[in-house]
Design a protein around this motif. Structure first.
Motif, mmCIF file in Angstrom:
data_model
loop_
_atom_site.group_PDB
_atom_site.id
_atom_site.type_symbol
_atom_site.label_atom_id
_atom_site.label_comp_id
_atom_site.label_asym_id
_atom_site.label_seq_id
_atom_site.Cartn_x
_atom_site.Cartn_y
_atom_site.Cartn_z
ATOM 1 N N LEU A 88 0.817 -1.218 0.000
ATOM 2 C CA LEU A 88 0.000 0.000 0.000
ATOM 3 C C LEU A 88 0.850 1.268 0.000
ATOM 4 O O LEU A 88 0.342 2.359 -0.270
ATOM 5 N N LEU A 89 2.130 1.116 0.329
ATOM 6 C CA LEU A 89 3.006 2.287 0.303
ATOM 7 C C LEU A 89 3.095 2.888 -1.099
ATOM 8 O O LEU A 89 3.246 4.108 -1.255
ATOM 9 N N ALA A 90 2.997 2.026 -2.138
ATOM 10 C CA ALA A 90 3.141 2.505 -3.524
ATOM 11 C C ALA A 90 2.087 3.544 -3.883
ATOM 12 O O ALA A 90 2.428 4.668 -4.305
ATOM 13 N N PRO A 91 0.768 3.253 -3.727
ATOM 14 C CA PRO A 91 -0.227 4.288 -4.060
ATOM 15 C C PRO A 91 -0.174 5.486 -3.107
ATOM 16 O O PRO A 91 -0.488 6.617 -3.519
ATOM 17 N N ALA A 92 0.225 5.249 -1.838
ATOM 18 C CA ALA A 92 0.321 6.369 -0.898
ATOM 19 C C ALA A 92 1.406 7.338 -1.338
ATOM 20 O O ALA A 92 1.201 8.559 -1.393
ATOM 21 N N VAL A 93 2.574 6.797 -1.681
ATOM 22 C CA VAL A 93 3.677 7.639 -2.148
ATOM 23 C C VAL A 93 3.308 8.289 -3.483
ATOM 24 O O VAL A 93 3.651 9.461 -3.740
ATOM 25 N N TYR A 94 2.593 7.558 -4.335
ATOM 26 C CA TYR A 94 2.176 8.097 -5.637
ATOM 27 C C TYR A 94 1.303 9.345 -5.439
ATOM 28 O O TYR A 94 1.487 10.364 -6.131
ATOM 29 N N SER A 95 0.353 9.282 -4.502
ATOM 30 C CA SER A 95 -0.514 10.440 -4.260
ATOM 31 C C SER A 95 0.296 11.608 -3.689
ATOM 32 O O SER A 95 0.020 12.773 -4.002
ATOM 33 N N LEU A 96 1.306 11.300 -2.860
ATOM 34 C CA LEU A 96 2.160 12.369 -2.320
ATOM 35 C C LEU A 96 2.986 13.017 -3.434
ATOM 36 O O LEU A 96 3.126 14.251 -3.484
ATOM 37 N N VAL A 97 3.521 12.198 -4.355
ATOM 38 C CA VAL A 97 4.293 12.724 -5.487
ATOM 39 C C VAL A 97 3.416 13.627 -6.354
ATOM 40 O O VAL A 97 3.867 14.664 -6.861
ATOM 41 N N GLN A 98 2.136 13.246 -6.507
ATOM 42 C CA GLN A 98 1.214 14.055 -7.305
ATOM 43 C C GLN A 98 1.052 15.462 -6.734
ATOM 44 O O GLN A 98 0.862 16.428 -7.480
ATOM 45 N N VAL A 99 1.135 15.569 -5.417
ATOM 46 C CA VAL A 99 1.037 16.897 -4.790
ATOM 47 C C VAL A 99 2.189 17.777 -5.259
ATOM 48 O O VAL A 99 1.994 18.952 -5.612
ATOM 49 N N PHE A 100 3.392 17.228 -5.266
ATOM 50 C CA PHE A 100 4.557 17.995 -5.734
ATOM 51 C C PHE A 100 4.411 18.365 -7.213
ATOM 52 O O PHE A 100 4.748 19.489 -7.620
ATOM 53 N N LEU A 101 3.914 17.447 -8.026
ATOM 54 C CA LEU A 101 3.738 17.729 -9.449
ATOM 55 C C LEU A 101 2.694 18.821 -9.673
ATOM 56 O O LEU A 101 2.861 19.696 -10.534
ATOM 57 N N MET A 102 1.609 18.766 -8.900
ATOM 58 C CA MET A 102 0.570 19.796 -9.026
ATOM 59 C C MET A 102 1.107 21.150 -8.577
ATOM 60 O O MET A 102 0.777 22.192 -9.162
ATOM 61 N N GLN A 103 1.945 21.160 -7.557
ATOM 62 C CA GLN A 103 2.546 22.410 -7.095
ATOM 63 C C GLN A 103 3.435 23.012 -8.189
ATOM 64 O O GLN A 103 3.413 24.228 -8.422
ATOM 65 N N GLN A 104 4.173 22.161 -8.887
ATOM 66 C CA GLN A 104 5.018 22.639 -9.991
ATOM 67 C C GLN A 104 4.178 23.214 -11.121
ATOM 68 O O GLN A 104 4.537 24.223 -11.743
ATOM 69 N N THR A 105 3.034 22.589 -11.390
ATOM 70 C CA THR A 105 2.126 23.093 -12.430
ATOM 71 C C THR A 105 1.641 24.494 -12.085
ATOM 72 O O THR A 105 1.585 25.386 -12.951
ATOM 73 N N LEU A 106 1.277 24.692 -10.818
ATOM 74 C CA LEU A 106 0.815 26.013 -10.384
ATOM 75 C C LEU A 106 1.954 27.022 -10.429
ATOM 76 O O LEU A 106 1.749 28.185 -10.798
ATOM 77 N N ASN A 107 3.148 26.589 -10.047
ATOM 78 C CA ASN A 107 4.302 27.500 -10.084
ATOM 79 C C ASN A 107 4.632 27.936 -11.516
ATOM 80 O O ASN A 107 5.197 29.014 -11.732
ATOM 81 N N ALA A 108 4.269 27.064 -12.486
ATOM 82 C CA ALA A 108 4.537 27.378 -13.900
ATOM 83 C C ALA A 108 3.550 28.390 -14.467
ATOM 84 O O ALA A 108 3.656 28.778 -15.632
ATOM 85 N N GLY A 109 2.546 28.790 -13.647
ATOM 86 C CA GLY A 109 1.625 29.823 -14.084
ATOM 87 C C GLY A 109 0.200 29.370 -14.311
ATOM 88 O O GLY A 109 -0.668 30.187 -14.647
ATOM 89 N N ALA A 110 -0.093 28.076 -14.153
ATOM 90 C CA ALA A 110 -1.469 27.586 -14.337
ATOM 91 C C ALA A 110 -2.361 28.128 -13.229
ATOM 92 O O ALA A 110 -1.937 28.284 -12.078
ATOM 93 N N MET A 111 -3.630 28.437 -13.559
ATOM 94 C CA MET A 111 -4.579 28.961 -12.572
ATOM 95 C C MET A 111 -5.136 27.852 -11.689
ATOM 96 O O MET A 111 -5.452 28.076 -10.533
ATOM 97 N N ARG A 112 -5.294 26.640 -12.273
ATOM 98 C CA ARG A 112 -5.812 25.514 -11.499
ATOM 99 C C ARG A 112 -5.393 24.206 -12.149
ATOM 100 O O ARG A 112 -4.879 24.177 -13.266
ATOM 101 N N ILE A 113 -5.598 23.116 -11.450
ATOM 102 C CA ILE A 113 -5.186 21.791 -11.909
ATOM 103 C C ILE A 113 -6.342 21.138 -12.667
ATOM 104 O O ILE A 113 -7.518 21.380 -12.368
ATOM 105 N N ASP A 114 -6.010 20.313 -13.632
ATOM 106 C CA ASP A 114 -7.018 19.535 -14.366
ATOM 107 C C ASP A 114 -7.769 18.648 -13.368
ATOM 108 O O ASP A 114 -7.160 17.827 -12.671
ATOM 109 N N PRO A 115 -9.120 18.799 -13.245
ATOM 110 C CA PRO A 115 -9.892 18.006 -12.276
ATOM 111 C C PRO A 115 -9.715 16.499 -12.435
ATOM 112 O O PRO A 115 -9.739 15.762 -11.436
ATOM 113 N N SER A 116 -9.540 16.021 -13.660
ATOM 114 C CA SER A 116 -9.386 14.573 -13.853
ATOM 115 C C SER A 116 -8.078 14.074 -13.230
ATOM 116 O O SER A 116 -8.015 12.969 -12.689
ATOM 117 N N ILE A 117 -7.027 14.904 -13.299
ATOM 118 C CA ILE A 117 -5.760 14.524 -12.664
ATOM 119 C C ILE A 117 -5.932 14.462 -11.151
ATOM 120 O O ILE A 117 -5.467 13.533 -10.485
#
Length: 732
Positions: A115-144
């Motif tokens: 279960l660590l795999a999906p838990a870590v995956y969701s945590l990594v997604q937070v960092f990726l979404m933060q990078q998307t916002l830092n790149a200038g996006a107003m919001r994240i794709d809801p499906s992601i």
């Protein structure tokens, strides 16, 4: 020590032997940390890891509160997330295995690691979404947010919680399922920190809110509920589940409970904001409560708690029923600081209950006295456990005003227990402790400077310092004062105190967050307003009936819950209704606060009484009935607030003095009526007259006070003539 100059050398020798036999201290271990049955006891590198995390957690709060403040919501999110990570590391979800044969099968371990795999995956997604916002996006794709963050986080959180219920291992081992929950706590908090520091914060509670907020809030709520179960039992979790069910089932209920309903997305996108979990309860736990837990930990590390109890024994131990009177003073002092009735029973009761039994108290009475005294610590100013801080936060009334208002009610409560104890000791002919059984008062007076941190705290509060600054000064003074005592605090002791504070804070933070969930339901569904309308309807018939109903609701909501959570919930449900029927906010909140506190000694679910029964060895239910009787004044005093606001320091000086004095005399008569003793035994007719006189003086009106005083004086004269002061047994 003075001696008769004509005394023989043998006499001098006997005196020296007696002096040498007097104990330096009889309170040992009062300051020791209470280790819960499901608490892990790590060794080696794991011990140092979690000790370091606890020290960092306490240090983070000291720095954030005094040096580098954070943005409010971010601070509260980190505050809860830190408690979740520490809590899942230290508290197991199931009983420990006593040997390898009782341990869980190996496949459970590997499923947990998987279960660590999906838990870590969701945590990594937070960092990726933060990078998307830092790149200038107003919001994240809801499906992601849903597919790559929400689903993995939710599935992993639910599965890891379920696995932790069945995973059993040795007490010193770590559970991989709890490691998964720690990662999930990081992933949930990480997303909320990211979202609430952008314009997405403004969309909470609307159809425009990103789905990730709801997913993070659902996972966070599940994590809070599970940790609350581990550290505070099922009662609060069950009550929370009932309220959460109401959110989605309320639209189908008839009568005043019905409401239009909320969708899952709308509710959860708003409940993890200052309307719910990040609201008043977490505001208080992240500031005042954590600070005073650190203060209490510093007092424990410098052994001040032991000194408090020894001082109480030296001052009151020789009076009739001495250990019971010591229990009143010591438990009041300790309970005021540590903030939990049941926890205070365990720490001081382990010493006082056996000593009460030794001088003649039955096991039931010994447990009941300790439970009632420990519960009273929650209403003892200036600290008053933690409920007073929530009251200040909710009402906007300055904390110092609340502490002053609590003074007379606290005196009445402890006076009631004192005279209950004294009259029972007189009736049963109990002795006090012998001189050689207690520490010398003259020696303990020389260390009276150990009270300095409490005095500094009170002085700083009334000099106008903020509660945070006053608490920080008191904490620092505890370390400084320790250098004058045998228990000097060095770097190691300070780190130990910070570690202890981090560990001690887990329960109260989980409870406050869980209470915030309930408060969120109440505010977002409007059920509190419907209770208010119900009380308003009852008040049209009788205000006394409305108050009685409010009392029952407050006690019912508090059953099995820690004091802080009990008050937080009652303040949201009951207090607004009392204010709507014309009661002053201070009076209304004190009314529900008192009943939330005494729910700890109210049958059938009385946590403080059950803890005391565990030490005394008596029946828990019968102990709770006995503690209810001893704490009877606490069920009458709140009604006095309504009929006589001078009880809360509202009125002229003469009014306050008159009400305080006559109410105290009324409490003495009430105690005598319950114990069937005054200057000596009283018959049935005299007990009825005592009850009438007590009620007259407790009511607080001028004419009723005069009538009550006349009844009391007549009883005193009758008892004096009847018993001549000879009925009371010797106090030694």
């Amino acid at each position: 020590m003075s001696h008769n100059t004509n005394q023989a050398p043998n006499g001098l020798k006997d005196d020296a032997q007696t002096a040498s036999s007097i104990p330096e201290s009889i309170a040992e271990g009062v300051d020791e940390e209470v280790v819960e049955s499901n608490r892990r006891l790590f060794v080696g590198w794991q011990f140092f890891l979690f000790a370091a995390l606890a020290v960092l957690y306490s240090g983070f709060h000291l720095v954030s509160l005094n040096v580098y403040p954070m943005e409010t919501w971010s601070f509260r999110i980190v505050h809860i997330a830190g408690a979740l990570i520490l809590g899942y590391g230290l508290f197991a979800g199931a009983r420990f295995a006593e040997d390898d044969q009782q341990a869980s099968p190996v496949w459970l371990k590997w499923v947990s690691y998987a279960l660590l795999a999906p838990a870590v995956y969701s945590l990594v997604q937070v960092f990726l979404m933060q990078q998307t916002l830092n790149a200038g996006a107003m919001r994240i794709d809801p499906s992601i947010e849903t597919l790559h963050y929400g689903y993995p986080l939710m599935a992993t959180t639910a599965a890891a919680i379920a696995l932790s219920w069945f995973y059993r291992q040795a007490r010193h081992r770590f559970n991989p399922a709890d490691l998964v929950l720690m990662v999930c706590a990081l992933a949930s908090a990480g997303y909320l920190l990211m979202a609430f520091n952008t314009s997405m914060r403004m969309s909470t509670g609307t159809s425009f809110a990103p789905p990730g907020i709801s997913w993070a809030a659902i996972a966070g709520s599940l994590l809070i509920l599970e940790l609350t179960r581990r550290v505070a039992g099922l009662a609060l979790v069950v009550i929370s589940a009932v309220f959460l069910t109401y959110v989605f089932a309320g639209q189908y209920l008839p009568g005043f409970l019905g409401y239009p309903g909320l969708s899952v997305q709308r509710f959860f996108s708003q409940v993890y904001t200052d309307a719910g979990i990040l609201g008043p309860t977490t505001a208080v736990s992240s500031t005042y409560i954590i600070l005073f837990i650190i203060f209490a930990a510093f007092l424990q590390a410098s052994k001040v708690g032991d000194y408090f109890v020894n001082f109480a024994f030296a001052a009151a131990g020789r009076a009739r029923g001495g250990p019971a009177k010591v229990s009143i003073f010591a438990s009041g002092l300790m309970g005021m600081i540590n903030g939990t009735s049941a926890g205070n029973v365990v720490s001081t009761g382990s010493l006082t209950i056996p000593l009460m039994k030794k001088v003649g108290y039955p096991a039931r009475s010994a447990g009941a006295i300790e439970a009632a005294a420990s519960t009273g610590g929650q209403i003892m100013p200036p600290i008053m456990g933690a409920g007073a801080f929530i009251m200040a936060e909710v009402t906007g009334i300055p904390y110092t005003e609340i502490a002053v208002a609590a003074l007379i009610p606290a005196i009445l409560y402890f006076a009631s227990i004192y005279f209950m104890v004294d009259f029972e000791a007189a009736r049963k002919g109990m002795r006090g402790m012998r001189k050689d059984e207690i520490p010398l008062f003259s020696k303990l007076v020389k260390q009276v400077y150990l009270f300095a941190p409490i005095i500094i705290l009170i002085a700083a509060l009334f000099m106008g310092y903020s509660v945070i600054r006053a608490g920080t000064l008191a904490t620092a003074s505890a370390a400084v004062v320790s250098w004058l005592s045998p228990n000097k605090m060095g770097i190691r002791s300070i780190l130990r105190a910070l570690q202890l504070a981090g560990t001690m804070s887990i329960q109260i933070i989980a409870v406050c967050a869980c209470a915030g969930l309930i408060v969120g339901v109440i505010s977002l569904t409007g059920v509190g307003a419907r209770f208010s309308s119900l009380l308003l309807g009852l008040a049209g018939v009788s205000q006394l009936l409305a108050l009685f109903f409010a009392m029952l609701i407050s006690i019912l909501l508090g059953m099995g819950m820690p004091t802080t959570a009990a008050y937080a919930v009652a303040a949201s449900v009951v207090a607004p209704g009392l204010i709507n029927i014309g009661i002053e906010p201070l009076v209304a909140h004190f009314f529900v606060f008192y009943f939330a506190v005494v729910s700890a000694i109210t049958p059938p679910v009385a946590l403080a009484s059950y803890a005391a029964a565990g030490i005394s060895g008596d029946n828990p239910m019968k102990t709770s009935v006995a503690s209810f009787k001893i704490g009877l004044a606490a069920f009458i005093v709140p009604f006095m607030f309504f009929y006589s606001p001078a009880m809360l320091m509202e009125g002229s000086a003469m009014q306050i003095i008159r009400v305080g004095v006559t109410a105290t005399l009324g409490i003495i008569l009430l105690s005598g009526m319950v114990q069937a003793w005054f200057l000596g035994p009283v018959n049935t007719l005299q007990r009825i007259v005592m009850l009438v006189g007590a009620m007259f003086m407790i009511y607080g009106g001028i004419y009723t006070d005069i009538a009550g005083l006349a009844i009391g004086a007549t009883l005193f004269i009758m008892q004096r003539k009847q018993h001549g002061g000879k009925a009371a047994p010797s106090t030694t």
